[in-house]
Design an enzyme around this catalytic site. Structure first.
Site, PDB file in Angstrom:
ATOM      1  N   SER A 600      87.856  74.446  34.266  1.00  6.87           N
ATOM      2  CA  SER A 600      88.958  74.521  35.210  1.00  6.87           C
ATOM      3  C   SER A 600      89.604  73.141  35.348  1.00  6.87           C
ATOM      4  O   SER A 600      89.992  72.570  34.337  1.00  6.87           O
ATOM      5  CB  SER A 600      88.426  75.054  36.544  1.00  6.87           C
ATOM      6  OG  SER A 600      89.473  75.532  37.333  1.00  6.87           O
ATOM      7  N   ASP A 683      92.148  85.128  32.371  1.00  9.09           N
ATOM      8  CA  ASP A 683      92.340  84.013  33.295  1.00  9.09           C
ATOM      9  C   ASP A 683      93.834  83.857  33.537  1.00  9.09           C
ATOM     10  O   ASP A 683      94.525  83.140  32.819  1.00  9.09           O
ATOM     11  CB  ASP A 683      91.744  82.724  32.739  1.00  9.09           C
ATOM     12  CG  ASP A 683      91.694  81.646  33.804  1.00  9.09           C
ATOM     13  OD1 ASP A 683      92.328  81.835  34.869  1.00  9.09           O
ATOM     14  OD2 ASP A 683      91.016  80.625  33.591  1.00  9.09           O
ATOM     15  N   HIS A 715      88.347  83.806  34.846  1.00  9.01           N
ATOM     16  CA  HIS A 715      88.043  82.373  34.910  1.00  9.01           C
ATOM     17  C   HIS A 715      86.535  82.139  34.691  1.00  9.01           C
ATOM     18  O   HIS A 715      86.124  81.048  34.338  1.00  9.01           O
ATOM     19  CB  HIS A 715      88.474  81.868  36.287  1.00  9.01           C
ATOM     20  CG  HIS A 715      88.705  80.387  36.368  1.00  9.01           C
ATOM     21  ND1 HIS A 715      89.479  79.697  35.469  1.00  9.01           N
ATOM     22  CD2 HIS A 715      88.267  79.460  37.254  1.00  9.01           C
ATOM     23  CE1 HIS A 715      89.497  78.406  35.809  1.00  9.01           C
ATOM     24  NE2 HIS A 715      88.772  78.239  36.878  1.00  9.01           N
TER      25      HIS A 715
END
Ligand SMILES: *[C@@H]1O[C@H](CO)[C@@H](O)[C@H](O)[C@H]1NC(C)=O
Ligand SMILES: *[C@@H]1O[C@H](CO)[C@@H](O)[C@H](O)[C@H]1NC(C)=O
Ligand SMILES: *[C@@H]1O[C@H](CO)[C@@H](O)[C@H](O)[C@H]1NC(C)=O
Ligand SMILES: *[C@@H]1O[C@H](CO)[C@@H](O)[C@H](O)[C@H]1NC(C)=O
Ligand SMILES: *[C@@H]1O[C@H](CO)[C@@H](O)[C@H](O)[C@H]1NC(C)=O
Ligand SMILES: *[C@@H]1O[C@H](CO)[C@@H](O)[C@H](O)[C@H]1NC(C)=O
Ligand SMILES: *[C@@H]1O[C@H](CO)[C@@H](O)[C@H](O)[C@H]1NC(C)=O
Length: 762
Positions: A600, A683, A715
Site C-alpha cells: 500500500s 484493488d 487490497h
C-alpha cells in the site's frame, strides 16, 4: 539515554513485564490446565520449537474474541481453521470456563454462522442458521442452550434475506428486541441475492462520483439495519412477535434517502447499537447530503427500535447539539447502561480519514452533547465501552505501537489524561464482568489470541488462554521473539520493532528484512496477522526491522500529520536513518544482504526507494499494491484521501501530486534492484494499472522483476490457497537474493511449482 542503553532497557522491560504479568501469573495455571487443551493441541508440550512456515501460519486456528455470559462464568468464541488436505475451512463454536480455562466444543455445524447469548440468560443462545427451509437465500434465527446445543435447538424466526450482525436487548416486558443488518432496496425490502431478478445486460451506469469502492461496484442496493422482536410464547419457546407479520422486519435506515449502515467496506455491527432497555437504536451513516467521494463526513443517527419515527442525526449540520466546527467521520456509538446517554467518536476535519477521534457523550432526553471528553489527549481511540456503573468509559486506543485500554470518567474535562491499564499486545475486544473485572481478547506478535482479565486498578489479573501455549504452529513463541528501539529520525525520535527468527543467537548474523507499513497513517503494532505476519518472515532466517516513521499513528497527532504533502520527504529520511542506525548498532544484522518489503503506502515507498539511493542498499525489493505514476492518483475513488494527503485538487495543486513521483525519469534511471511486484485486480483504490506500469518499466530497463497478480483478491490476499502462493513467491523472492535460499534448505524457494510461471523471454 543512549540508544543502545535504551534498547537494553527495553528488552528487559518487555521481557520482564510480559513474563510477570502474562506468564508467571498464568504459567502455573496454564500448566495445570494443559489437559484441558489436549484436544486442541495433542502433544504440543513435547514438540521442539519450530519455525513458523507459511502453511502453518495459514492453517493455524483463527479464534474470534471471547464474549462472556451475563454471570461471567463462561465465554463464547469461534475457531476457524483451513485444511490444506481437504482444501476446506471449518468452524467450531467453543465455550471457555473463565476460572479453569477449560475449553469445550458447543457445535461444529456448518449451518451456524453466528451465536450470541440470549438476553440475560446464562445458558440460552440465539444464533443465525445460514440456511432457510422455505426461502432460498434467506436465513433463520434459532435458539439453543449450552447444556446440549445439538438437541435443545429450535427455530424462532425465518428471515427473508442473508442477514447477520445480531445485537439484542431485553425490554421491560421481557421481550427480546434484536437488530441484524444486510442489503436493502430503496423501498426498504431486504435484498435477497438468490431471488433477485437481474437485468440481462451486465452494464453499469453512474451519474455521481464514487462508482466503486474497495472491491465492489456500487449498485442501487445498500446496507441497512433491521429490527425485530422475539417473545416467549405459552409453549415456552421464543418466536417472532405477533406485532410483526411473519418474517417481516423493520428497516431502520432506508426511510431517509442516501443513508447506509453499516458503512462498507469496513463497517460491521460496531456501526450500530441498541439501548439496554431495547427502546432505541443508534447507527452511523455517511452524510446523506454530500457526495460520497470527496469527504469523510458521517453522522450518528438515533431511531426508536420499533421504527415508529424516522432516524435523526444527533450530530448532523442541523442537529441542535452538534459541536461547533466538528464535521468529520463519526463512529462507535454505545449506549450507557441506564439507556439515557450515548457515547460516540467524531473526527473534526471533513476530509481527513486519520484525524484524531474525540469522544462525545449525548444525552437522549435533553438532546445535549457534552463536547469532547479529554479533548486535549493526544490519542485517537477506536472503541468505547461504559463501565457497569455508567460513571466511566473504557477506551481502546492505539498507543505506541500497541492497542491499550484506558479509563476515564464520563464527565472528564478537556485536560483530563486517561490512564492505561493494559500494556503489551493489542486489545481486540473487551467486556465488563459482574465481579468488576474486564474480559479482554487480544493478540501479540507471538500469539494469535490471548484472553485475559484486567481491572483498571490492578491491570492484568489473570491470563485465561494464549494460543502460543496450545497451537503447534506457534509452539516456542514468546515475548522474547520481539524487541523495540527508538532512534533519531529526520525531525523527531522514531520507534521501531525488531523481530528475531527462531533459535536467534546474537553471535550469528542474519540478513536484514526492512518492513515498511501502509496507511501511510498506520503503524506496525504488537498484534497478530495472517497477512504480513512478522514471525513468518523472520523465521526464514531474517531479523525483521519494522519502523514507525513519520506518518505513523499511535504516537500523537504531530507524527501522523507531518506526512501530509510530504510522502517522500521526512518518512524517506526516517527510513534512511533507520537503516543506518541498524547498520551501525546491531552486529547480528547483516545489512549487506538485506531486503525490503512493503504494501500500500509501503508499496509506494518501496517503489520510491527503488528509484533513490536507499534502493541500492538492498539485494531485493517487494512492493504489494503500491502506487507508481503520480498523475494516475486520480483513478482512485477515495478523492478525500488524495485531496487531503496531497493538500489540494488534482487540477489546482498538481505539483503536490507530482513531487514524489517514482515514475519520474530521473528515478526510473536509478532503478536497479530486483523487485517483485504484487498487484490484484480487485484493488479499486490503487488500480492494477499501477503495478502493470512499474512492471513494464522494470522489464524494459532489464531490472530482474516478476509480476504476481490475483484476479479475485482486493487490497488484501485472503483466500488461503492464494495466500500460500503469495508467501511462496514473496519469501522465495527475498530468499533468492539475500542468500538465505542457498544457506538453508528449509527456506521457502521459488523452485517449488504451485502455479506455473509464464515466461516468453527470448
Ligand atoms: C444445513 O441445512 C440444510 C438444510 O437447510 C441441510 O440440507 C444440511 O444438511 C445442513 N448441514 C448440516 C451440516 O447439517
Ligand atoms: C438450520 O436450518 C435448517 C432448515 O430449517 C435445518 O434443517 C437445520 O437443522 C438447522 N441447523 C441448525 C444447526 O440449526
Ligand atoms: C421493493 O423493490 C423490490 C425491487 O424492485 C421489489 O422486488 C419489492 O417487491 C419491493 N417491495 C415492496 C414492498 O414493494
Ligand atoms: C466534491 O464534489 C462535488 C461534486 O460531486 C463538488 O460540488 C464539491 O465542490 C466537491 N467538494 C470538494 C471539497 O472538493
Ligand atoms: C501503561 O502503559 C505503560 C507504557 O506507556 C506501561 O509501562 C504500563 O505498565 C501500563 N500500565 C499497565 C497497568 O499495564
Ligand atoms: C529531513 O528531511 C528533509 C526532507 O527530505 C531534508 O530536507 C532535511 O535535510 C532532513 N533533515 C535532517 C536533519 O536530516
Ligand atoms: C496546504 O495548502 C495550504 C494552502 O495552500 C497551505 O497553507 C498549507 O501550508 C499546506 N499544507 C501542507 C501540509 O503543505
Amino acid at each position: 539515554m543512549s540508544p543502545q542503553k535504551r534498547i537494553n532497557t527495553f528488552r528487559v522491560r518487555v521481557n520482564l513485564v510480559l513474563c510477570t504479568i502474562i506468564f508467571c501469573n498464568a504459567c502455573a495455571y496454564l500448566f495445570v490446565n494443559m489437559r484441558a487443551f489436549q484436544l486442541l493441541a495433542i502433544g504440543s508440550a513435547v514438540l521442539p520449537a519450530v519455525a513458523l512456515a507459511p502453511k502453518q501460519l495459514i492453517s493455524a486456528p483463527r479464534r474470534s474474541t471471547a464474549v462472556p455470559n451475563p454471570s461471567g462464568e463462561v465465554a463464547l468464541f469461534s475457531t476457524g481453521q483451513y485444511s490444506f488436505e481437504s482444501h476446506e475451512s471449518s468452524t467450531t463454536w467453543n465455550l471457555i470456563d473463565l476460572k479453569s480455562g477449560k475449553i469445550s466444543e458447543l457445535t461444529d455445524d456448518s449451518n451456524v454462522s453466528e451465536i450470541i447469548w440470549l438476553g440475560s440468560s446464562n445458558s440460552e443462545l440465539l444464533y443465525i442458521n445460514s440456511t432457510n427451509a422455505d426461502i432460498p437465500g434467506g436465513v433463520e434465527l434459532w435458539i439453543s442452550d449450552t447444556a446440549d446445543f445439538n438437541n435443545f435447538r429450535y427455530k424462532a424466526a425465518s428471515l427473508s434475506a442473508s442477514l447477520s450482525g445480531l445485537k439484542t436487548a431485553t425490554t421491560k416486558t421481557g421481550d427480546i428486541n434484536f437488530l441484524v443488518y444486510g442489503q436493502s432496496y430503496g423501498n426498504g425490502t431486504a435484498y435477497n441475492d438468490k431471488l433477485a431478478v437481474k437485468p440481462l445486460s451486465t452494464a453499469r451506469i453512474y451519474d455521481s462520483i464514487y462508482p466503486r469502492h474497495w472491491d465492489t461496484w456500487l449498485t442501487t442496493t445498500f446496507n441497512a439495519v433491521f429490527s425485530g422482536t422475539l417473545e416467549l410464547k405459552k409453549s415456552g419457546q421464543w418466536a417472532t412477535s405477533r406485532y410483526v407479520s411473519r418474517g417481516a422486519l423493520k428497516n431502520l435506515v432506508s426511510t431517509v434517502k442516501n443513508l447506509e449502515s453499516p458503512y462498507p467496506p469496513y463497517g460491521d455491527s460496531t456501526d450500530y447499537d441498541i439501548s439496554p432497555d431495547g427502546k432505541w437504536v443508534a447507527f452511523k451513516s455517511k452524510a446523506p447530503e454530500l457526495p460520497r467521494a470527496n469527504n469523510t463526513a458521517s453522522y450518528i443517527y438515533f431511531v426508536p427500535h420499533d421504527g415508529s419515527k424516522n432516524p435523526e442525526a444527533i450530530n448532523g449540520p442541523d442537529s441542535p447539539g452538534t459541536p461547533e466546527g466538528v464535521k468529520g467521520d463519526s463512529s462507535g456509538p454505545v449506549f450507557s447502561p441506564d439507556s439515557e446517554q450515548l457515547a460516540y467518536f467524531q473526527m473534526t476535519d471533513i476530509a481527513y480519514e486519520s484525524d484524531r477521534r474525540t469522544l462525545y457523550v449525548y444525552t437522549i432526553d435533553s438532546k445535549e452533547t457534552i463536547p469532547a471528553l479529554a479533548k486535549n489527549w493526544d490519542r485517537s481511540p477506536s472503541a468505547a465501552k461504559w463501565t457497569t456503573d455508567g460513571k466511566g468509559l473504557i477506551l481502546n486506543t492505539e498507543d505506541r505501537a500497541r492497542n491499550r485500554l484506558f479509563i476515564l470518567p464520563s464527565d472528564a474535562g478537556d485536560d483530563f489524561v486517561p490512564r492505561n491499564f493494559t500494556d503489551s499486545g493489542s486489545v481486540s475486544s473487551y467486556y465488563n464482568l459482574p465481579n468488576g473485572e474486564i474480559l479482554v481478547s487480544g493478540s501479540a506478535m507471538w500469539t494469535s489470541r490471548i484472553i485475559y482479565t484486567a481491572t483498571p486498578e490492578k491491570g492484568v489479573t489473570n491470563v485465561v488462554f494464549s494460543a502460543n501455549e496450545v497451537d503447534p504452529a506457534l509452539n516456542g513463541m514468546s515475548s522474547a521473539d520481539v524487541d523495540e528501539f527508538y532512534y533519531e529520525g529526520n525531525w523527531t525520535e522514531i520507534h521501531s520493532w525488531i523481530i528475531y527468527p527462531q533459535n536467534f543467537d546474537t553471535s550469528k548474523t542474519y540478513p536484514l528484512l526492512f518492513y515498511i507499513h501502509g496507511g501511510p497513517q498506520g503503524s506496525w503494532a504488537d498484534s497478530w496477522s495472517t497477512r504480513w505476519n512478522y514471525k513468518v518472515w523472520a523465521d526464514q532466517g531474517y531479523v525483521v526491522v519494522a519502523p514507525n516513521p513519520t506518518g505513523s499513528t499511535g504516537f500523537g497527532d504531530k507524527l501522523t500529520d507531518m506526512i501530509t504533502n510530504n510522502w517522500g520527504s521526512y518518512p524517506y529520511d526516517d527510513l534512511v536513518k533507520c537503516w543506518e542506525y541498524v547498520r551501525d548498532n546491531f552486529d547480528f544484522i547483516d545489512t549487506d544482504n538485506g531486503v525490503a518489503a512493503g504494501a500500500s503506502y509501503g508499496g509506494f515507498m518501496i517503489n520510491w526507494i527503488q528509484g533513490n539511493p536507499l534502493g541500492r542498499k538492498f539485494k531485493a525489493l517487494v512492493s504489494h499494491d503500491g502506487t507508481f505514476v503520480a498523475d494516475a492518483k486520480i483513478s482512485t475513488e477515495e478523492l478525500w484521501f488524495i485531496e487531503h494527503d496531497f493538500n489540494g485538487t488534482f487540477w489546482g495543486d498538481r505539483d503536490n501530486y507530482r513531487r514524489w513521483d517514482p515514475s519520474a525519469p530521473e528515478h526510473i534511471l536509478q532503478m536497479d534492484t530486483p523487485q517483485l511486484i504484487i498487484h490484484s485486480d480487485l484493488d479499486f483504490r490503487l488500480p492494477i494499472s499501477e503495478g502493470l506500469s512499474l512492471f513494464n518499466v522494470l522489464q524494459m530497463r532489464g531490472v530482474p522483476s516478476r509480476l504476481l497478480n490475483f484476479p479475485d483478491e482486493n487490497h488484501w490476499v485472503t483466500n488461503q490457497e492464494n495466500s500460500l502462493v503469495w508467501h511462496q513467491q514473496v519469501l522465495g523472492w527475498i530468499n533468492k537474493y539475500s542468500g538465505i535460499g542457498a544457506s538453508n534448505s528449509n527456506a521457502v524457494s521459488l523452485d517449488e511449482t504451485i502455479v506455473p510461471v509464464v515466461d516468453y523471454n527470448p
